[in-house]
Design a protein around this motif. Structure first.
Motif, PDB file in Angstrom:
ATOM      1  N   MET A  22       0.857  -1.186   0.000  1.00 55.64           N
ATOM      2  CA  MET A  22       0.000   0.000   0.000  1.00 55.64           C
ATOM      3  C   MET A  22       0.892   1.235   0.000  1.00 55.64           C
ATOM      4  SD  MET A  22      -1.235   2.632   1.994  1.00 55.64           S
ATOM      5  CE  MET A  22      -2.568   3.765   1.652  1.00 55.64           C
ATOM      6  N   THR A  23       0.526   2.233  -0.740  1.00 51.04           N
ATOM      7  CA  THR A  23       1.400   3.386  -0.844  1.00 51.04           C
ATOM      8  C   THR A  23       0.619   4.687  -0.975  1.00 51.04           C
ATOM      9  OG1 THR A  23       3.127   4.369  -2.203  1.00 51.04           O
ATOM     10  CG2 THR A  23       1.539   3.021  -3.334  1.00 51.04           C
ATOM     11  N   GLU A  24       1.230   5.748  -0.495  1.00 48.24           N
ATOM     12  CA  GLU A  24       0.695   7.102  -0.692  1.00 48.24           C
ATOM     13  C   GLU A  24       1.818   8.082  -0.403  1.00 48.24           C
ATOM     14  OE1 GLU A  24      -2.024   8.748   2.213  1.00 48.24           O
ATOM     15  OE2 GLU A  24      -1.521   7.143   3.599  1.00 48.24           O
ATOM     16  N   GLU A  25       1.603   9.354  -0.728  1.00 48.19           N
ATOM     17  CA  GLU A  25       2.586  10.385  -0.396  1.00 48.19           C
ATOM     18  C   GLU A  25       2.400  10.750   1.069  1.00 48.19           C
ATOM     19  OE1 GLU A  25       5.448  11.697  -0.320  1.00 48.19           O
ATOM     20  OE2 GLU A  25       5.464  12.419  -2.388  1.00 48.19           O
ATOM     21  N   ILE A  26       3.274  10.218   1.921  1.00 47.52           N
ATOM     22  CA  ILE A  26       3.302  10.485   3.366  1.00 47.52           C
ATOM     23  C   ILE A  26       4.747  10.251   3.788  1.00 47.52           C
ATOM     24  CG2 ILE A  26       2.696   8.072   3.906  1.00 47.52           C
ATOM     25  CD1 ILE A  26       1.204   9.004   6.370  1.00 47.52           C
ATOM     26  N   ASN A  27       5.236  10.958   4.789  1.00 41.81           N
ATOM     27  CA  ASN A  27       6.617  10.747   5.282  1.00 41.81           C
ATOM     28  C   ASN A  27       7.660  10.932   4.173  1.00 41.81           C
ATOM     29  OD1 ASN A  27       5.526   9.786   7.766  1.00 41.81           O
ATOM     30  ND2 ASN A  27       5.452   7.680   6.987  1.00 41.81           N
ATOM     31  N   TYR A  28       7.362  11.763   3.173  1.00 40.94           N
ATOM     32  CA  TYR A  28       8.241  11.923   1.997  1.00 40.94           C
ATOM     33  C   TYR A  28       8.507  10.561   1.349  1.00 40.94           C
ATOM     34  CZ  TYR A  28       8.615  16.795   3.148  1.00 40.94           C
ATOM     35  OH  TYR A  28       8.296  18.119   3.391  1.00 40.94           O
ATOM     36  N   ASN A  83      -7.214 -17.567   7.062  1.00 39.54           N
ATOM     37  CA  ASN A  83      -8.545 -17.155   6.603  1.00 39.54           C
ATOM     38  C   ASN A  83      -8.505 -16.580   5.190  1.00 39.54           C
ATOM     39  OD1 ASN A  83     -10.465 -17.462   9.033  1.00 39.54           O
ATOM     40  ND2 ASN A  83      -8.567 -16.609   9.882  1.00 39.54           N
ATOM     41  N   SER A  84      -7.583 -17.066   4.387  1.00 42.89           N
ATOM     42  CA  SER A  84      -7.451 -16.435   3.073  1.00 42.89           C
ATOM     43  C   SER A  84      -8.503 -16.919   2.088  1.00 42.89           C
ATOM     44  CB  SER A  84      -6.034 -16.573   2.519  1.00 42.89           C
ATOM     45  OG  SER A  84      -5.846 -17.845   2.009  1.00 42.89           O
ATOM     46  N   ASP A  85      -9.489 -17.675   2.558  1.00 41.95           N
ATOM     47  CA  ASP A  85     -10.703 -17.855   1.748  1.00 41.95           C
ATOM     48  C   ASP A  85     -11.517 -16.555   1.789  1.00 41.95           C
ATOM     49  OD1 ASP A  85     -11.122 -18.302   4.506  1.00 41.95           O
ATOM     50  OD2 ASP A  85     -13.024 -19.332   4.108  1.00 41.95           O
ATOM     51  N   VAL A  86     -11.358 -15.782   2.872  1.00 45.62           N
ATOM     52  CA  VAL A  86     -12.076 -14.515   3.045  1.00 45.62           C
ATOM     53  C   VAL A  86     -11.158 -13.331   2.750  1.00 45.62           C
ATOM     54  CG1 VAL A  86     -13.008 -12.994   4.828  1.00 45.62           C
ATOM     55  CG2 VAL A  86     -13.700 -15.382   4.758  1.00 45.62           C
ATOM     56  N   ILE A  87      -9.915 -13.423   3.198  1.00 41.92           N
ATOM     57  CA  ILE A  87      -8.969 -12.320   3.005  1.00 41.92           C
ATOM     58  C   ILE A  87      -8.341 -12.484   1.622  1.00 41.92           C
ATOM     59  CG2 ILE A  87      -6.969 -11.094   3.940  1.00 41.92           C
ATOM     60  CD1 ILE A  87      -9.361 -11.276   5.884  1.00 41.92           C
ATOM     61  N   VAL A  88      -8.755 -11.638   0.709  1.00 41.40           N
ATOM     62  CA  VAL A  88      -8.282 -11.748  -0.679  1.00 41.40           C
ATOM     63  C   VAL A  88      -6.906 -11.098  -0.839  1.00 41.40           C
ATOM     64  CG1 VAL A  88      -8.826 -11.051  -3.050  1.00 41.40           C
ATOM     65  CG2 VAL A  88     -10.639 -11.806  -1.503  1.00 41.40           C
ATOM     66  N   MET A  89      -6.701  -9.981  -0.112  1.00 32.39           N
ATOM     67  CA  MET A  89      -5.437  -9.244  -0.222  1.00 32.39           C
ATOM     68  C   MET A  89      -5.184  -8.564   1.124  1.00 32.39           C
ATOM     69  SD  MET A  89      -5.974  -7.278  -3.868  1.00 32.39           S
ATOM     70  CE  MET A  89      -7.514  -6.447  -3.476  1.00 32.39           C
ATOM     71  N   HIS A  90      -3.925  -8.290   1.397  1.00 32.71           N
ATOM     72  CA  HIS A  90      -3.623  -7.447   2.558  1.00 32.71           C
ATOM     73  C   HIS A  90      -2.306  -6.734   2.352  1.00 32.71           C
ATOM     74  CE1 HIS A  90      -0.389  -9.711   4.598  1.00 32.71           C
ATOM     75  NE2 HIS A  90      -0.984 -10.792   4.128  1.00 32.71           N
ATOM     76  N   CYS A  91      -2.119  -5.616   3.045  1.00 34.66           N
ATOM     77  CA  CYS A  91      -0.880  -4.848   2.905  1.00 34.66           C
ATOM     78  C   CYS A  91      -0.650  -3.976   4.138  1.00 34.66           C
ATOM     79  CB  CYS A  91      -0.899  -3.990   1.642  1.00 34.66           C
ATOM     80  SG  CYS A  91      -2.456  -3.192   1.283  1.00 34.66           S
ATOM     81  N   TYR A  92       0.587  -3.932   4.541  1.00 34.01           N
ATOM     82  CA  TYR A  92       1.056  -3.116   5.672  1.00 34.01           C
ATOM     83  C   TYR A  92       1.014  -1.636   5.257  1.00 34.01           C
ATOM     84  CZ  TYR A  92       4.311  -1.896   9.519  1.00 34.01           C
ATOM     85  OH  TYR A  92       4.903  -1.385  10.640  1.00 34.01           O
ATOM     86  N   ALA A  93       0.854  -0.748   6.215  1.00 36.65           N
ATOM     87  CA  ALA A  93       0.929   0.694   5.906  1.00 36.65           C
ATOM     88  C   ALA A  93       1.390   1.467   7.142  1.00 36.65           C
ATOM     89  CB  ALA A  93      -0.433   1.211   5.452  1.00 36.65           C
ATOM     90  N   PRO A  94       2.026   2.622   6.917  1.00 33.07           N
ATOM     91  CA  PRO A  94       2.620   3.078   5.672  1.00 33.07           C
ATOM     92  C   PRO A  94       3.877   2.286   5.296  1.00 33.07           C
ATOM     93  CG  PRO A  94       2.172   4.958   7.110  1.00 33.07           C
ATOM     94  CD  PRO A  94       2.037   3.715   7.941  1.00 33.07           C
ATOM     95  N   LEU A  95       4.172   2.357   4.020  1.00 29.27           N
ATOM     96  CA  LEU A  95       5.279   1.587   3.468  1.00 29.27           C
ATOM     97  C   LEU A  95       6.635   2.263   3.731  1.00 29.27           C
ATOM     98  CD1 LEU A  95       6.030  -0.774   1.554  1.00 29.27           C
ATOM     99  CD2 LEU A  95       5.442   0.696  -0.372  1.00 29.27           C
ATOM    100  N   PHE A  96       6.649   3.604   3.652  1.00 29.40           N
ATOM    101  CA  PHE A  96       7.934   4.314   3.614  1.00 29.40           C
ATOM    102  C   PHE A  96       8.033   5.410   4.668  1.00 29.40           C
ATOM    103  CE2 PHE A  96       7.588   3.647  -1.207  1.00 29.40           C
ATOM    104  CZ  PHE A  96       8.432   2.543  -1.185  1.00 29.40           C
ATOM    105  N   LEU A 111       7.360   0.843   7.391  1.00 28.83           N
ATOM    106  CA  LEU A 111       8.019  -0.432   7.073  1.00 28.83           C
ATOM    107  C   LEU A 111       9.478  -0.285   6.632  1.00 28.83           C
ATOM    108  CD1 LEU A 111       7.016  -3.368   7.121  1.00 28.83           C
ATOM    109  CD2 LEU A 111       6.768  -3.232   4.634  1.00 28.83           C
ATOM    110  N   ILE A 112       9.743   0.717   5.785  1.00 24.90           N
ATOM    111  CA  ILE A 112      11.077   0.861   5.185  1.00 24.90           C
ATOM    112  C   ILE A 112      11.551   2.291   5.416  1.00 24.90           C
ATOM    113  CG2 ILE A 112      12.357   0.896   2.993  1.00 24.90           C
ATOM    114  CD1 ILE A 112      10.427  -1.277   1.984  1.00 24.90           C
ATOM    115  N   GLY A 113      12.763   2.435   5.951  1.00 25.47           N
ATOM    116  CA  GLY A 113      13.296   3.774   6.221  1.00 25.47           C
ATOM    117  C   GLY A 113      14.469   4.084   5.301  1.00 25.47           C
ATOM    118  N   TYR A 114      14.716   5.388   5.089  1.00 23.40           N
ATOM    119  CA  TYR A 114      15.841   5.784   4.217  1.00 23.40           C
ATOM    120  C   TYR A 114      16.230   7.229   4.491  1.00 23.40           C
ATOM    121  CZ  TYR A 114      11.523   7.080   1.950  1.00 23.40           C
ATOM    122  OH  TYR A 114      10.251   7.541   1.746  1.00 23.40           O
TER     123      TYR A 114
END
Ligand code: AHR
Length: 646
Positions: A42-48, A488-501, A515-518
């Motif tokens: 999952m991604t968006e413009e946050i935390n540069y 439970n991935s018969d119900v959970i089709v997708m998942h993603c951690y946030a924020p990514l960066f 999740l990832i720092g730089y």
């Protein structure tokens, strides 16, 4: 009876009284399938995240739009007796989208000298040895005869120049392109980019740009080290462009995709809800190419008429404009070159359509106090399904919300549910959050989740005092939670951690944990990053039934149908080792590899110490269908069992 000899675990002290737990993995017929798109990003413009992050542009405030009064992040470069005056000029801009330029007025310059302006980058400009940079700017001068401009990649005081290029400006706006190549310089993040004139007079600049080598060598592309970390996660999808970023603080500030495509000089950028302006260098096409480069498919979030300040365009004719924008956006992504927006995409450089299966309508519309989502969703859903019946529409209101908030007039294909909660709450959720979920209800996309290990939740400004990325304590609860999602991935089709960066420089962060720092030069993955990488790279396509004490060690088991390989995940969040009797009825294995992630709760990774908590590989002697295993204290373990050839 066969046995696992846990070669890795010889040094682990067991409590004298510990009775073994029993985990049974039924290796007969599968319980069901694993969603083929379970792990994504999952991604968006946050935390540069993009500007100052993944988007490899090194010049900050390149179009002079960050501030209406001053050229932020630019400074005059002049040695006495020369003087330089900088001002923002709104007369005769380079394009309608970028209505301002930087006027550089040089006076008193001695012959043979240079003076002008320099950019400091996003907390410094990184320079590496023997590296080729692409630079460009738009420029003009008022002088009757051309003015020479020298572009230099140099140290922060301007005393050492590592790479230079030169051109002559003329009276009309023109784009100038350069290559700058460094020699045997020492790596640094403290360089600057200067533009200097060789005589007194005025010059105007706009869209000044500098790119290092990018992933797949794309112009206007992405940072290589960060991309490698993403590709290593084997993501199946990318949810973009938000999050709050799709909504904007006000309707006028939403992610207006049509202003993010085409040449950069025609992109105005816009304020992000996270307190800084986005260049929109990462526009719709760049997001799609990012997906393509990761072999992931887009999960496209469209603006749905609700902004963060509570402004709403209710269902009805007023919403039509935004519905049309969404339909056009889908055409830009998927349409052939014979369609209006598919042709635009082809002109922008990508004739091939992109794959698309999921469209998310808005973001977190449960916060809409006017409860207008049912109507807005319905209007988008009907228009999208009419034109694209195969697309799945995602509602942003979870199943736990009251009826007034939820979509009732249509059946959403998926519900996006978000979880930000403490380590303890995540462990609790990992013990059965979705076990009793109504299997006839819409399936679920866990579109944002992260456990935090401190007392401050992510939206509390006091969390700024903590390191930007979480400690190992979070990785344990994150792993336990992923086991719940896998089971439970018969119900959970997708998942993603946030924020990514997160850019780890002071003042760059609006949210933790990430999740990832730089910084400008380096990047690292948090312990949670490695937990996700372990899980996402060891996933089969079938779910296996678990029994015994499986939930007490947050177990999940999947099998790759083609190879018969079984992946068993176990989490021990306690300080003591746990002896576990593993049974695999119906299985017959002749080897097992084990990957473990262990640490103390406060252990973490950082820019200075990027690999303090990383997975360690080991192997187990294994034959048959049962074994005794000692799960180390505070450990995430992934056991890969390879079947005995028949
Ligand atoms: O991930 C940070 C923010 O959390 C997202 O922008 C928003 O969707 C959620 O509230």
């Amino acid at each position: 009876m066969s046995k696992i000899v846990a070669a890795l675990l010889f040094s682990i002290a067991l409590p004298a009284t510990a009775a073994p737990l029993v985990v049974t993995v039924d290796c007969g017929p599968a319980a069901g399938l694993v969603s083929p798109r379970l792990y994504g990003l999952m991604t968006e413009e946050i935390n540069y995240s993009y500007d100052g992050g993944l988007y490899a542009e090194l010049v900050r405030n390149r179009a002079f739009l960050d501030d209406a009064e001053r050229p932020l992040h630019w400074s005059a470069v002049a040695a006495a007796p020369a003087a330089v005056a900088l001002s923002l000029d709104r007369a005769g801009p380079p394009s309608a989208a970028i209505p301002v330029s930087l006027k550089v007025s040089v006076s008193g310059l001695a012959p043979g000298s240079w003076a002008g302006v320099a950019n400091e980058g996003y907390w410094g400009i990184p320079v590496r040895p023997r590296t080729r940079y692409r630079a460009s700017f738009y420029g003009r001068t008022s002088a009757d005869s051309p003015v020479n401009v020298r572009l230099a990649l140099e140290d922060s005081g301007g005393t050492v120049q590592w790479a230079t290029a030169q051109t002559a400006l003329t009276a009309d706006w023109k784009k100038y392109d350069f290559e700058l190549t460094t020699g045997d310089v020492s790596e640094t993040s403290q360089a600057r980019l200067s533009l200097e004139l060789d005589r007194s007079g005025a010059a105007w600049f706009s869209l000044v740009s500098l790119f290092p080598p990018t992933w797949n060598d794309r112009p206007n592309g992405l940072r290589v080290d960060i991309m490698q970390k993403l590709v290593d996660l084997h993501p199946k999808f990318l949810r973009f462009p938000g999050g709050n970023y799709v909504e904007g603080n006000t309707i006028a500030e939403h992610f207006d995709w049509k202003k993010t495509v085409g040449p950069l000089i025609d992109r105005p950028g816009h304020p992000s809800p996270w307190g800084y302006r986005s260049t929109d260098g990462m526009g719709l096409l760049e997001f799609l190419e990012w997906c393509e480069d990761m072999k992931a498919e887009p999960v496209l979030a469209v603006f749905a008429g609700y902004a963060l300040d509570g402004e709403v365009v209710p269902a009805g004719p007023g919403l039509d404009r935004f519905v049309q924008d969404a339909v056009d956006e889908i055409e830009y992504v998927t349409g052939g070159p014979d369609t209006v927006w598919g042709a635009q995409r082809a002109r922008d450089g990508h004739p091939q359509p992109f794959p698309l299966h999921f469209v998310e309508i808005g973001n977190e519309d449960l916060f809409d106090k006017s409860n207008s989502y049912n109507g807005r969703f319905t209007q988008f859903y009907d228009a999208i399904k009419r034109r694209y019946p195969g697309l799945q529409c995602i509602s942003t209101v979870p199943h736990t919300e009251p009826a007034a908030k939820r979509v009732l007039d249509r059946t959403p294909d998926l519900l996006d549910e978000h979880y930000y909660a403490s380590h303890e709450s995540f462990l609790q959720m990992a013990g059965g959050l979705y076990e009793d979920y109504d299997r006839r209800a819409p399936k679920v996309f866990v579109g944002e989740w992260a456990s935090y290990e401190t007392t401050f939740p992510p939206w509390d400004h006091r969390s700024d005092r903590e390191p930007p990325t979480p400690s190992f304590w979070s990785a344990l609860s994150d792993a336990a939670f992923m086991s719940e999602l896998e089971r439970n991935s018969d119900v959970i089709v997708m998942h993603c951690y946030a924020p990514l960066f997160v850019n780890v420089n002071p003042g760059a962060r609006q949210w933790r944990p990430d999740l990832i720092g730089y910084d400008a030069l380096r990047s690292y993955g948090s312990p949670s990053y490695y937990a996700i990488r372990m899980y996402s790279r060891h996933i089969g396509d079938e779910r296996l039934r678990l029994g015994g004490d499986a939930l007490r060690v947050y177990a999940s088991a999947t099998r790759e149908a083609a190879s018969g390989r079984v992946y068993l995940k176990l989490v021990n969040s306690d300080a003591e080792a746990k002896p576990v009797r593993l049974n695999f009825p119906g299985g017959n294995f002749d080897s097992a590899a084990v990957l473990t992630l262990s640490g103390n709760p406060s252990d973490t990774n950082s820019i200075e110490d990027p690999e303090r908590v990383v997975p360690r590989a080991g192997s187990l002697d294994f034959t048959g269908a049962a074994a005794d295993y000692v799960l180390p204290p505070r450990t995430v373990a992934v056991v890969t069992l390879t079947p005995t050839p028949r």
